[in-house]
Design a protein around this motif. Structure first.
Motif, mmCIF file in Angstrom:
data_model
loop_
_atom_site.group_PDB
_atom_site.id
_atom_site.type_symbol
_atom_site.label_atom_id
_atom_site.label_comp_id
_atom_site.label_asym_id
_atom_site.label_seq_id
_atom_site.Cartn_x
_atom_site.Cartn_y
_atom_site.Cartn_z
ATOM 1 N N PHE A 334 0.737 -1.149 -0.062
ATOM 2 C CA PHE A 334 0.012 -0.036 -0.123
ATOM 3 C C PHE A 334 1.048 1.233 0.129
ATOM 4 O O PHE A 334 0.405 2.113 -0.555
ATOM 5 C CB PHE A 334 -1.085 0.053 1.090
ATOM 6 C CG PHE A 334 -2.411 -0.717 0.937
ATOM 7 C CD1 PHE A 334 -3.374 0.045 0.482
ATOM 8 C CD2 PHE A 334 -2.265 -2.098 1.002
ATOM 9 C CE1 PHE A 334 -4.395 -0.834 0.174
ATOM 10 C CE2 PHE A 334 -3.442 -2.829 0.749
ATOM 11 C CZ PHE A 334 -4.524 -2.188 0.293
ATOM 12 N N HIS A 370 -4.551 4.470 8.982
ATOM 13 C CA HIS A 370 -4.526 5.025 7.476
ATOM 14 C C HIS A 370 -5.785 5.122 6.699
ATOM 15 O O HIS A 370 -6.291 4.274 5.953
ATOM 16 C CB HIS A 370 -3.339 3.798 6.578
ATOM 17 C CG HIS A 370 -2.323 3.306 7.080
ATOM 18 N ND1 HIS A 370 -1.249 4.456 6.619
ATOM 19 C CD2 HIS A 370 -1.671 2.463 7.852
ATOM 20 C CE1 HIS A 370 -0.013 3.903 7.249
ATOM 21 N NE2 HIS A 370 -0.333 2.879 7.954
ATOM 22 N N TYR A 373 -5.952 4.854 2.835
ATOM 23 C CA TYR A 373 -6.098 3.651 1.965
ATOM 24 C C TYR A 373 -7.398 3.275 1.845
ATOM 25 O O TYR A 373 -8.517 3.519 2.797
ATOM 26 C CB TYR A 373 -5.398 2.403 2.880
ATOM 27 C CG TYR A 373 -3.810 2.711 3.145
ATOM 28 C CD1 TYR A 373 -3.187 3.487 2.236
ATOM 29 C CD2 TYR A 373 -3.247 2.083 3.865
ATOM 30 C CE1 TYR A 373 -1.952 3.744 2.330
ATOM 31 C CE2 TYR A 373 -2.075 2.086 4.090
ATOM 32 C CZ TYR A 373 -1.269 2.821 3.370
ATOM 33 O OH TYR A 373 0.244 3.247 3.490
ATOM 34 N N HIS A 494 -8.224 7.853 -5.881
ATOM 35 C CA HIS A 494 -8.448 7.278 -4.368
ATOM 36 C C HIS A 494 -9.865 7.603 -4.117
ATOM 37 O O HIS A 494 -10.548 8.692 -4.694
ATOM 38 C CB HIS A 494 -7.542 8.205 -3.455
ATOM 39 C CG HIS A 494 -6.273 7.686 -3.308
ATOM 40 N ND1 HIS A 494 -5.474 7.660 -4.273
ATOM 41 C CD2 HIS A 494 -5.679 6.453 -2.585
ATOM 42 C CE1 HIS A 494 -4.249 7.245 -3.731
ATOM 43 N NE2 HIS A 494 -4.493 6.527 -2.847
#
Length: 549
Positions: A334, A370, A373, A494
């Protein structure tokens, strides 16, 4: 003889669903072999199933009806064969797919099925059709299960895996109404689950399979196409892509392989060859197959998102799952993807038999650390014939197989955590997932457009990405009752969340909020109870009503 292939009603007319590619392969192969094949895709019509089947069976003089699906769709498959037998008790019923392959005897003993196709269906179905047409010896056809004359079950010799996948005709058969499937309007991009293409853009999404099975054997997985991993040649894959681009003008490709990244040399060649098509594409990756060189090539090729097998951030659980990866592999994958500007996503799956409160905390702490992510929180499901399924059976956690499958695999406690504590943890995780743990984007502007979409007001709004700080423009109607809408940044790809009220100023109101909280209560607190699960379709119905208003 006339054969009717029926896609069970796994979606309502107009709803998005995964095209049944496995079904398409069998239909195409049967036609290639010269059999009289007719098709009926129940997902595309509002009329009753009985009405549609009756008309088709009578008008086409159908002798054999064929259907199948994953085990998850037991009820839908059973409905097709039961209605077919009701219309004509003499009609021959054939069922294939994972629902049969996982537990052939269980299905034959509990459904009105004459023949079950075990494993890959192309050759087996064609040989069965030949035997039925010529009054041949059914017992000599490999890969079958059927009722014998002694009221028992006969299972024939197993069918070997098809080694030459290039020999199979392409699965995009118009008999299954592939064009109609393509015409379904998708507000969210399938495989991404976020707003990306504007409402006036033509999203021509296609799904293909370039390999069958998987070289690994994770405990939560089941491989209905056999244990032997096989790949199509890339020349054959690109012949299919050329066909799809030429006929349907494809611009998004979802590769449905269980694992695409196994052969690094093949991945590089694919990325090099797909680049000229200007197609956005998606595929599944192992964490330990991700490297800096590959990510650079993938980004240049037009990759939209990389599905990485995460599953857990506890090495103890990963070992139990037989993942053959570590949390260090996941972390590195990642980080590399983020540095390369490639969107990567995955699932954390909780509930492995070796899961503890400490291992759950490990995974949750990593997720909360995170938010950038693209990670979903999921619960381990006991899928028929997976190692997890066998564990649940051996430990008497599933007392009634048929009832469990018909209930769509409800979550069960496979761990050594007490049920009370397990349910408390589960509610917390479901709460976190339902509240959408993504970074917040900022809605900079929003205005109503003069045009409408299916009677709904269309809004043009701009969003600043919190990761790349670029501004993306979107054009969509309101399509959710959630407090936050998920969008895909058009620069870094994203997934980020924005306040629904900010983007859809006048359309999101207190009624939407009310139904949002109803769904929240169901998913987080009530969904684990059988009584409330039986009303899940009603809850979804409320959601559809609100989308229309």
């Amino acid at each position: 003889m006339n054969f009717l292939f029926v896609v069970p009603k796994i979606a309502r007319a107009g709803e998005s669903y995964f095209f049944p590619i496995g079904f398409g392969y069998v239909v195409s192969y049967m036609k290639h072999k010269g059999f009289n094949v007719f098709c009926l895709n129940l997902c595309h019509y509002d009329a009753s199933i009985e009405q549609q089947l009756h008309k088709c069976i009578k008008d086409k003089h159908i002798d054999v009806i064929c259907t199948g699906a994953m085990s998850f769709y037991w009820n839908e498959v059973s409905e097709v064969v039961e209605i077919a037998k009701k219309i004509n008790p003499e009609i021959i019923t054939v069922v294939g797919g994972a629902i049969i392959t996982a537990d052939p005897k269980l299905v034959l003993e509990n459904m009105k099925i004459d023949y079950g196709v075990i494993g890959e269906g192309e050759i087996t179905m064609a040989e069965l059709a030949a035997a039925l047409t010529s009054d041949g010896e059914i017992a000599k056809v490999r890969g079958l299960i059927f009722h014998d004359n002694d009221n028992g079950l006969t299972v024939t010799a197993p069918r070997e895996a098809i080694s030459d996948l290039d020999s199979l005709p392409f699965p995009h058969d118009e008999g299954l109404e592939y064009s109609k499937w393509l015409s379904i309007k998708r507000v969210e991009l399938s495989g991404v689950g976020a707003l990306f293409h504007d409402i006036d853009e033509k999203v021509r999404l296609h799904e293909i399979i370039t390999a069958r099975s998987c070289p690994y054997n994770c405990t939560f997985c089941y491989h209905p196409l056999g244990q032997k991993y096989r790949q199509r040649s890339l020349d054959n894959v690109f012949q299919e892509i050329d066909y799809l681009v030429r006929k349907y003008n494809t611009n998004v490709l979802n590769i449905l392989d269980e694992l695409f990244s196994f052969d690094e040399k093949r991945v590089y060649e694919f990325a090099s060859r797909i680049k000229k098509y200007n197609i956005r594409w998606m595929a599944q990756w192992r964490a330990d197959n991700v490297n800096e060189k590959m990510l650079k090539i993938l980004k240049d090729s037009g990759i939209l998102t990389l599905g990485i097998g995460v599953e857990s951030m506890s090495d103890k659980v990963l070992k139990s799952m037989r993942k053959h990866t570590t949390k260090a592999d996941v972390d590195k994958a990642f980080k590399l993807a983020g540095d390369a500007g490639v969107n990567a996503g995955g699932n954390l799956i909780f509930g492995d038999p070796e899961e503890t409160e400490e291992t759950i905390k490990e995974s949750l702490d990593w997720r909360m650390k995170h938010p950038e992510y693209d990670i979903r929180l999921r619960w381990l499901l006991a899928v028929p014939d997976s190692q997890v399924w066998r564990h649940a059976i051996e430990h008497n956690l599933i007392s009634d197989k048929v009832r469990f499958i018909k209930s769509k695999f409800p979550v069960i406690n496979l761990t050594k955590i007490s049920d009370r504590k397990f349910n408390k943890i589960r509610r917390r995780i479901m709460y976190l997932d339902f509240t959408q743990l993504f970074m917040k984007g900022k809605v900079l502007s929003s205005k109503k457009e003069s045009d409408t979409y299916e009677g709904k007001t269309v809004y043009a709004f701009t969003v600043e990405c919190p990761l790349c700080h670029q501004i993306s423009r979107y054009k969509h109607p309101l399509d959710t009752i959630r407090l936050y809408t998920i969008v895909l940044c058009k620069h870094c790809y994203h997934r980020i969340k924005i306040k629904t009220k900010k983007a859809f100023l006048d359309d999101y109101n207190v009624i939407h909020g009310f139904f949002y909280h109803l769904l929240f209560m169901y998913h987080v607190y009530l969904g684990r109870f059988v009584f409330f699960r039986s009303f899940y379709n009603i809850a979804k119905g409320f959601k559809r009503i609100m989308k229309k208003n």
